[in-house]
Design an enzyme around this catalytic site. Structure first.
Site, PDB file in Angstrom:
ATOM      1  CG  PHE A   8      31.768  -4.046 -22.558  1.00 19.79           C
ATOM      2  CD1 PHE A   8      32.480  -4.974 -21.812  1.00 19.79           C
ATOM      3  CD2 PHE A   8      32.122  -3.846 -23.884  1.00 19.79           C
ATOM      4  CE1 PHE A   8      33.524  -5.694 -22.383  1.00 19.79           C
ATOM      5  CE2 PHE A   8      33.156  -4.561 -24.471  1.00 19.79           C
ATOM      6  CZ  PHE A   8      33.863  -5.491 -23.717  1.00 19.79           C
ATOM      7  CB  THR A  97      25.174  -0.282 -14.856  1.00 16.47           C
ATOM      8  OG1 THR A  97      24.491  -0.477 -13.628  1.00 16.47           O
ATOM      9  CG2 THR A  97      24.880  -1.418 -15.812  1.00 16.47           C
ATOM     10  N   GLY A 208      41.638  12.688 -14.653  1.00 14.28           N
ATOM     11  CA  GLY A 208      40.638  11.624 -14.808  1.00 14.28           C
ATOM     12  C   GLY A 208      40.235  10.981 -13.489  1.00 14.28           C
ATOM     13  CD  GLU A 211      32.864  10.452 -12.931  1.00 12.54           C
ATOM     14  OE1 GLU A 211      32.392  10.803 -14.011  1.00 12.54           O
ATOM     15  OE2 GLU A 211      33.536   9.418 -12.788  1.00 12.54           O
ATOM     16  CG  ASP A 222      32.999   6.850  -3.739  1.00 13.06           C
ATOM     17  OD1 ASP A 222      32.422   5.945  -4.363  1.00 13.06           O
ATOM     18  OD2 ASP A 222      34.220   6.808  -3.450  1.00 13.06           O
ATOM     19  CE  LYS A 226      34.535   3.501  -2.943  1.00 12.53           C
ATOM     20  NZ  LYS A 226      35.560   4.456  -3.398  1.00 12.53           N
ATOM     21  N   GLY A 317      40.375   2.178 -10.306  1.00 12.47           N
ATOM     22  CA  GLY A 317      41.107   1.853 -11.528  1.00 12.47           C
ATOM     23  C   GLY A 317      40.494   0.625 -12.167  1.00 12.47           C
TER      24      GLY A 317
HETATM   25  N1  LIG Z   1      36.244   2.650 -12.521  1.00  7.73           N
HETATM   26  C1  LIG Z   1      36.648   2.302 -11.310  1.00  7.73           C
HETATM   27  O1  LIG Z   1      37.817   2.448 -10.952  1.00  7.73           O
HETATM   28  C2  LIG Z   1      35.664   1.698 -10.322  1.00  7.73           C
HETATM   29  C3  LIG Z   1      36.145   1.159  -9.126  1.00  7.73           C
HETATM   30  C4  LIG Z   1      35.254   0.552  -8.231  1.00  7.73           C
HETATM   31  C5  LIG Z   1      33.905   0.531  -8.528  1.00  7.73           C
HETATM   32  N2  LIG Z   1      33.452   1.107  -9.676  1.00  7.73           N
HETATM   33  C6  LIG Z   1      32.015   1.063  -9.951  1.00  7.73           C
HETATM   34  O2  LIG Z   1      31.799   0.097 -10.979  1.00  7.73           O
HETATM   35  C7  LIG Z   1      30.765   0.531 -11.851  1.00  7.73           C
HETATM   36  C8  LIG Z   1      31.326   0.620 -13.267  1.00  7.73           C
HETATM   37  O3  LIG Z   1      32.349   1.590 -13.300  1.00  7.73           O
HETATM   38  P1  LIG Z   1      33.017   2.002 -14.694  1.00  7.73           P
HETATM   39  O4  LIG Z   1      34.135   2.896 -14.350  1.00  7.73           O
HETATM   40  O5  LIG Z   1      33.239   0.795 -15.518  1.00  7.73           O
HETATM   41  O6  LIG Z   1      31.820   2.859 -15.334  1.00  7.73           O
HETATM   42  P2  LIG Z   1      31.657   3.298 -16.863  1.00  7.73           P
HETATM   43  O7  LIG Z   1      32.977   3.300 -17.537  1.00  7.73           O
HETATM   44  O8  LIG Z   1      30.824   4.518 -16.865  1.00  7.73           O
HETATM   45  O9  LIG Z   1      30.808   2.081 -17.505  1.00  7.73           O
HETATM   46  C9  LIG Z   1      29.464   1.886 -17.222  1.00  7.73           C
HETATM   47  C10 LIG Z   1      28.905   0.910 -18.227  1.00  7.73           C
HETATM   48  O10 LIG Z   1      27.537   0.670 -17.918  1.00  7.73           O
HETATM   49  C11 LIG Z   1      26.776   0.745 -19.127  1.00  7.73           C
HETATM   50  N3  LIG Z   1      25.402   1.099 -18.808  1.00  7.73           N
HETATM   51  C12 LIG Z   1      24.897   2.282 -18.369  1.00  7.73           C
HETATM   52  N4  LIG Z   1      23.560   2.198 -18.210  1.00  7.73           N
HETATM   53  C13 LIG Z   1      23.228   0.918 -18.572  1.00  7.73           C
HETATM   54  C14 LIG Z   1      22.006   0.217 -18.631  1.00  7.73           C
HETATM   55  N5  LIG Z   1      20.841   0.788 -18.302  1.00  7.73           N
HETATM   56  N6  LIG Z   1      22.029  -1.078 -19.056  1.00  7.73           N
HETATM   57  C15 LIG Z   1      23.184  -1.689 -19.402  1.00  7.73           C
HETATM   58  N7  LIG Z   1      24.384  -1.065 -19.363  1.00  7.73           N
HETATM   59  C16 LIG Z   1      24.398   0.223 -18.943  1.00  7.73           C
HETATM   60  C17 LIG Z   1      27.478   1.791 -19.960  1.00  7.73           C
HETATM   61  O11 LIG Z   1      27.087   1.651 -21.303  1.00  7.73           O
HETATM   62  P3  LIG Z   1      27.715   2.532 -22.498  1.00  7.73           P
HETATM   63  O12 LIG Z   1      29.121   2.016 -22.650  1.00  7.73           O
HETATM   64  O13 LIG Z   1      26.879   2.219 -23.677  1.00  7.73           O
HETATM   65  O14 LIG Z   1      27.642   3.956 -22.031  1.00  7.73           O
HETATM   66  C18 LIG Z   1      28.932   1.409 -19.686  1.00  7.73           C
HETATM   67  O15 LIG Z   1      29.321   0.372 -20.541  1.00  7.73           O
HETATM   68  C19 LIG Z   1      30.259   1.867 -11.304  1.00  7.73           C
HETATM   69  O16 LIG Z   1      29.124   1.644 -10.527  1.00  7.73           O
HETATM   70  C20 LIG Z   1      31.431   2.364 -10.459  1.00  7.73           C
HETATM   71  O17 LIG Z   1      31.000   3.180  -9.393  1.00  7.73           O
HETATM   72  C21 LIG Z   1      34.296   1.666 -10.577  1.00  7.73           C
END
Ligand SMILES: NC(=O)c1ccc[n+]([C@@H]2O[C@H](COP(=O)([O-])OP(=O)(O)OC[C@H]3O[C@@H](n4cnc5c(N)ncnc54)[C@H](OP(=O)(O)O)[C@@H]3O)[C@@H](O)[C@H]2O)c1
Length: 338
Positions: A8, A97, A208, A211, A222, A226, A317
């Site tokens: 989340f 996650t 942002g 990382e 990455d 993909k 995003g």
């Molecule tokens: N952001 C983007 O633009 C984007 C685009 C494409 C794909 N993705 C991929 O989508 C995924 C999520 O991205 P995001 O940006 O949403 O990441 P994020 O903001 O870091 O969120 C990750 C979430 O996973 C939770 N988490 C971590 N370990 C966990 C576990 N063991 N059990 C249950 N929940 C767990 C975290 O909990 P806490 O909140 O408690 O820390 C957090 O809520 C990643 O794999 C990323 O590579 C992201």
């Protein structure tokens, strides 16, 4: 459709917000009424078979970083993803996650458990797919569930299904793509403004895009994830990230960029699959449609008989990726309605 969100963060919250705001349209246009019955993060799980109060969940997460604001009867501190997937009745598990590339965990266990429990799965996490995509496709098939992962490649840009559905009937001879926004931002800044790589990286971190540890993006990993997912899904290969030769952008110098310019070219980090797959900085003509700037992604399919087809869009995003998750959910709804 009862949905369990595992993760989340940026994507999970954006998705919850999107279905909350688009509820009427989804019902009217697609007969889709998603009910989020569970949310799991690193600290615990919120569960309500009747459907969670999403506004409350988002507010609680923003204010305290947890879901405890939903109340003690709903929030279970310390409850993990695997147990929640096993116990909570739902049709779809959405896995968001963080991506991890040594074992693919915790995502791999979440995805496997969900499939074995007969849940359809939507995954934006590249880790499980980069490591074990052929086995997961097989597991989904074996358990009769739909496995969708549009958000893993191109954020909201529908790269995978574009190739699979819109290019039907064509032979795809090769795929080349700029698939990582951070690297493309850095190379664009170096090319157009002459900014040094370290400064461009610092800018990307400040904005942002990158990382604190940029290895995953800048090192080409990455892009490699993909490329594996695209090649397996579109071309039917059975690769894992270990099969790829991966070079990032760390060694690209300002002098390389200037020399490329003299030849009318730009340097881009390209993931390419033809007979073999690799990731490396390569020159492309400045006039090529893949010469996108900033954090944009571009993928070019060399097809027969249609020739080259290029798709460009935002590669990441929260909102954009949530739109991919929603597309996947609509498709799952359609599949099981049939
Ligand atoms: N952001 C983007 O633009 C984007 C685009 C494409 C794909 N993705 C991929 O989508 C995924 C999520 O991205 P995001 O940006 O949403 O990441 P994020 O903001 O870091 O969120 C990750 C979430 O996973 C939770 N988490 C971590 N370990 C966990 C576990 N063991 N059990 C249950 N929940 C767990 C975290 O909990 P806490 O909140 O408690 O820390 C957090 O809520 C990643 O794999 C990323 O590579 C992201």
């Amino acid at each position: 459709v009862r949905v369990l969100l595992v993760g989340f963060g940026v994507v999970g919250q954006s998705f919850a917000d999107l279905v909350e705001h688009e509820a009427r349209k989804l019902d009217h246009d697609y007969g889709l009424r998603p009910k989020i019955v569970g949310i799991v993060d690193r600290k615990g799980a919120a569960i309500s078979p009747a459907g969670l109060d999403i506004k409350k969940a988002l507010t609680s997460k923003k204010q305290s970083g947890t879901l405890e604001g939903l109340g003690h009867d709903i929030y279970h501190e310390g409850r993990n993803g695997v147990d929640t997937i096993k116990d909570l009745e739902c049709e779809v598990v959405i896995e968001t996650t963080p991506t991890e590339l040594t074992k693919g965990e915790p995502g791999l266990s979440h995805v496997k458990t969900a499939m074995m429990e007969g849940r359809h799965v939507i995954c934006t996490n590249k880790g499980p797919l980069a490591i074990a995509m052929p086995a997961l496709m097989e597991l989904a098939h074996h358990n009769g569930v739909v496995f969708k992962f549009s958000g893993t490649v191109g954020g909201g840009t529908p790269i995978l299904d574009f190739a699979k559905k819109c290019l039907e009937g064509s032979t795809i001879k090769s795929i080349s793509g700029i698939l990582n926004g951070t690297s493309n931002y850095i190379l664009s800044r170096m090319t157009t403004e002459g900014v040094a790589m370290e400064d461009a990286l610092a800018e990307a971190q400040k904005l942002g895009y990158a990382e604190a540890d940029p290895t995953y993006d800048v090192g080409g990993f990455d892009t490699a994830c993909k490329l594996v997912i695209t090649s397996n899904y579109v071309l039917g290969s059975s690769m894992s990230i270990k099969d790829l030769d991966i070079k990032g952008i760390a060694k690209v110098t300002q002098s390389d960029i200037e020399k490329a310019k003299e030849r009318g070219n730009v340097i881009k980090l390209i993931g390419r699959v033809e007979k073999v797959a690799n990731v490396a900085p390569q020159e492309i003509p400045m006039t090529h449609p893949m010469n996108v700037s900033g954090t944009f992604n571009a993928v070019s399919f060399d097809t027969y008989p249609g020739g080259e087809v290029t798709l460009v869009g935002k590669g990441a995003g929260g909102k954009e990726t949530a739109s991919s998750v929603l597309r996947d959910l609509i498709e799952i709804r359609r599949t099981f309605a049939r």
